[in-house]
Design a protein around this motif. Structure first.
Motif, PDB file in Angstrom:
ATOM      1  N   SER A  68      14.546  40.978  39.737  1.00  0.00           N
ATOM      2  CA  SER A  68      13.317  40.393  39.209  1.00  0.00           C
ATOM      3  C   SER A  68      12.088  41.141  39.724  1.00  0.00           C
ATOM      4  CB  SER A  68      13.225  38.919  39.583  1.00  0.00           C
ATOM      5  OG  SER A  68      14.245  38.183  38.950  1.00  0.00           O
ATOM      6  N   VAL A  72      11.837  44.631  38.069  1.00  0.00           N
ATOM      7  CA  VAL A  72      11.320  44.552  36.697  1.00  0.00           C
ATOM      8  C   VAL A  72       9.811  44.330  36.719  1.00  0.00           C
ATOM      9  CG1 VAL A  72      11.306  43.174  34.579  1.00  0.00           C
ATOM     10  CG2 VAL A  72      13.477  43.791  35.661  1.00  0.00           C
ATOM     11  N   LYS A 125       6.987  46.753  35.210  1.00  0.00           N
ATOM     12  CA  LYS A 125       6.055  46.179  34.234  1.00  0.00           C
ATOM     13  C   LYS A 125       4.605  46.470  34.631  1.00  0.00           C
ATOM     14  CE  LYS A 125       4.936  41.769  32.010  1.00  0.00           C
ATOM     15  NZ  LYS A 125       5.280  40.321  31.972  1.00  0.00           N
ATOM     16  N   TYR A 163      17.980  38.159  36.294  1.00  0.00           N
ATOM     17  CA  TYR A 163      18.529  39.391  35.714  1.00  0.00           C
ATOM     18  C   TYR A 163      19.826  39.801  36.403  1.00  0.00           C
ATOM     19  CZ  TYR A 163      13.821  39.988  33.773  1.00  0.00           C
ATOM     20  OH  TYR A 163      12.638  39.797  33.113  1.00  0.00           O
ATOM     21  N   GLN A 214      21.598  43.404  32.385  1.00  0.00           N
ATOM     22  CA  GLN A 214      20.345  43.057  31.700  1.00  0.00           C
ATOM     23  C   GLN A 214      19.175  43.930  32.128  1.00  0.00           C
ATOM     24  OE1 GLN A 214      20.493  38.957  33.030  1.00  0.00           O
ATOM     25  NE2 GLN A 214      20.778  38.233  30.917  1.00  0.00           N
ATOM     26  N   ILE A 215      19.181  44.380  33.392  1.00  0.00           N
ATOM     27  CA  ILE A 215      18.018  45.096  33.921  1.00  0.00           C
ATOM     28  C   ILE A 215      17.815  46.432  33.218  1.00  0.00           C
ATOM     29  CG2 ILE A 215      19.116  46.376  35.809  1.00  0.00           C
ATOM     30  CD1 ILE A 215      16.731  45.590  37.541  1.00  0.00           C
ATOM     31  N   TRP A 243      18.152  47.133  30.028  1.00  0.00           N
ATOM     32  CA  TRP A 243      17.375  46.925  28.801  1.00  0.00           C
ATOM     33  C   TRP A 243      15.935  46.529  29.116  1.00  0.00           C
ATOM     34  CZ3 TRP A 243      19.635  48.844  24.777  1.00  0.00           C
ATOM     35  CH2 TRP A 243      21.034  48.867  24.705  1.00  0.00           C
ATOM     36  N   GLU A 244      15.767  45.687  30.118  1.00  0.00           N
ATOM     37  CA  GLU A 244      14.428  45.195  30.441  1.00  0.00           C
ATOM     38  C   GLU A 244      13.533  46.325  30.960  1.00  0.00           C
ATOM     39  OE1 GLU A 244      11.739  42.088  30.258  1.00  0.00           O
ATOM     40  OE2 GLU A 244      13.835  42.163  29.602  1.00  0.00           O
ATOM     41  N   LYS A 254      12.573  48.764  28.223  1.00  0.00           N
ATOM     42  CA  LYS A 254      11.540  48.213  27.341  1.00  0.00           C
ATOM     43  C   LYS A 254      10.149  48.483  27.899  1.00  0.00           C
ATOM     44  CE  LYS A 254      10.755  43.788  27.417  1.00  0.00           C
ATOM     45  NZ  LYS A 254      10.945  42.315  27.255  1.00  0.00           N
ATOM     46  N   HIS A 255       9.976  48.295  29.213  1.00  0.00           N
ATOM     47  CA  HIS A 255       8.652  48.479  29.816  1.00  0.00           C
ATOM     48  C   HIS A 255       8.299  49.951  30.004  1.00  0.00           C
ATOM     49  CE1 HIS A 255       8.040  44.229  30.366  1.00  0.00           C
ATOM     50  NE2 HIS A 255       9.173  44.114  31.059  1.00  0.00           N
TER      51      HIS A 255
END
Length: 434
Positions: A380, A383, A387, A409, A413-414, A416-417, A420-421
């Motif tokens: 978390s 991410v 971000k 997360y 999952q991390i 993809w996250e 994205k950023h």
């Protein structure tokens, strides 16, 4: 019957002649094709041969020069010998091929006055190889070098030589060059008097000086260089040579703006090295004079030795921690390094760096490259860090075991996250890439 026989014989003769002509035509065509497919290497343009020769080791270059007269002429062209690297090692201690001593003698005899960019690469730890490099240096009396590099890929090497022998050989180059612009002498017994000789003969031309791990040089010695070499643009040295006086000398109106300053902060024995503090006013004067300078600092300290550092704002841009560094120190980095562009942490321990990373993202607005090794960060927090930094993170090298899954997360999952950023596909690393 006779007329038919004659007609047949005539046709047969005509066919044979046609076949013979066709055979000759094919033979000529094949010969032409062969001629096209087989280039005349001897008639290659000398500029092309010269470029090829420049990539060859000396021994291969010498063998190639025996192919033909044209190639031999290229072998003796001055342009081929302006830039050269001598590789030195002892066959008994290294599997790498060294430059043959007899070839070295010939090169010095014929081309020493052409040499301008020279490096000596000692690829084993033998004293004999370092002595061979010094012997070659002492023979360069007719050269006018612009660049000199003494590179030792194994220790001990130059440091294992008698100091007087090394200094004597190096002084020959300093005295005879007169136009030396780049000098790399890391891990050598160079001393203050030899630096004075360097300054006396090359003060107007010296632009780059790398001399990390030179224990015989004092702060006064490097200050002499900064005071006299006003064109110096790049400097690399150990922290014990850094002083307020040096920073102020580099900040004088006579001095050009420094482009790159590298400082190695090294401790071999924990608790036995005392590190001094540089005044904030000295850093301020330095960065005012050279606002675009890259200040690179390599730390190889033990955790208890960081107390004098990051107590107030410093203009460091690239920061590397080669040993374990505490959460407290990383927290101070976030508070005191607003110009930080790159951060590499090789190890930290087992306490998560969540708050420290968030603070760095908040305060270090120019951060674009991060590398994390033996550390721990919750998924978390990582991410959130990415971000906050956004697409300016051009390099993000994070070991997979650094990331700790949490309620928000998982490791799956991390990926993809974070991608994205960042605005690009990203995966954790399986091994360090810095």
């Amino acid at each position: 019957m006779k007329r038919g026989r004659k007609t047949n014989e005539a046709n047969s003769s005509s066919s044979e002649e046609t076949a013979e002509k066709e055979s000759k035509r094919h033979k000529v065509t094949e010969e032409k094709a062969t001629a096209v497919q087989s280039p005349d290497w001897a008639n290659l343009l000398q500029d092309i041969i010269l470029q090829v020769f420049q990539y060859l080791p000396l021994l291969d270059r010498a063998h190639a020069s025996q192919v033909c007269r044209s190639w031999n002429q290229v072998f003796h062209m001055p342009d081929l010998w302006r830039c050269f690297e001598f590789e030195l090692n002892q066959p008994a201690t290294s599997y790498l091929r060294a430059t043959h001593p007899e070839l070295i003698k010939q090169i010095i005899k014929r081309h020493s006055n052409h040499l301008q960019y020279v490096s000596f690469k000692v690829v084993d730890s033998s004293k004999e190889s370092a002595e061979a490099a010094c012997d070659i240096l002492s023979q360069l009396v007719n050269c006018s070098l612009k660049t000199l590099g003494l590179i030792s890929t194994a220790r001990p090497s130059f440091m294992d030589l008698p100091k007087s022998h090394f200094i004597s050989a190096l002084t020959v180059v300093f005295v005879n060059s007169k136009s030396l612009s780049s000098l790399k002498i890391d891990d050598t017994p160079v001393d203050d008097p030899s630096l004075k000789v360097l300054v006396a003969n090359n003060s107007d031309t010296l632009k780059l000086l790398k001399m990390s791990s030179c224990p015989h040089v004092s702060p006064a010695g490097i200050l002499c260089v900064a005071d006299q070499c006003h064109g110096l643009r790049e400097l690399a040295l150990n922290y014990h040579l850094l002083s307020d006086e040096l920073l102020l000398a580099l900040s004088s109106e006579k001095h050009v703006r420094l482009e790159h300053l590298r400082i190695d902060v090294v401790s071999e024995n924990p608790g036995q090295t005392q590190f001094h503090t540089i005044q904030k006013s000295s850093w301020d004067a330095f960065i005012k004079h050279s606002p675009k300078v890259n200040l690179v600092m390599y730390f190889f300290l033990y955790e208890e030795e960081f107390d004098p550092f990051f107590r107030y704002e410093i203009p460091v841009t690239h920061l590397y921690f080669g040993r374990s560094v505490s959460k407290d120190v990383l927290g101070r980095v976030g508070m005191t390094c607003p110009r930080l562009v790159e951060l590499v942490v090789c190890a930290n321990g087992l306490r998560p760096l969540d708050e420290e990373l968030i603070r760095i993202a908040e305060r270090c607005k120019f951060l674009s490259a991060v590398g994390l090794g033996e550390c721990e960060v919750s998924c978390s927090a990582f991410v959130e860090f990415v971000k906050m930094c956004g697409g300016r993170l051009s390099q993000l090298s994070i070991m997979e075991e650094v990331l700790i899954p949490d309620q928000k997360y998982s490791l799956e999952q991390i990926h993809w996250e974070v991608s994205k950023h960042l605005g690009r596909v990203w995966f954790p690393d399986m091994m360090p890439t810095w």
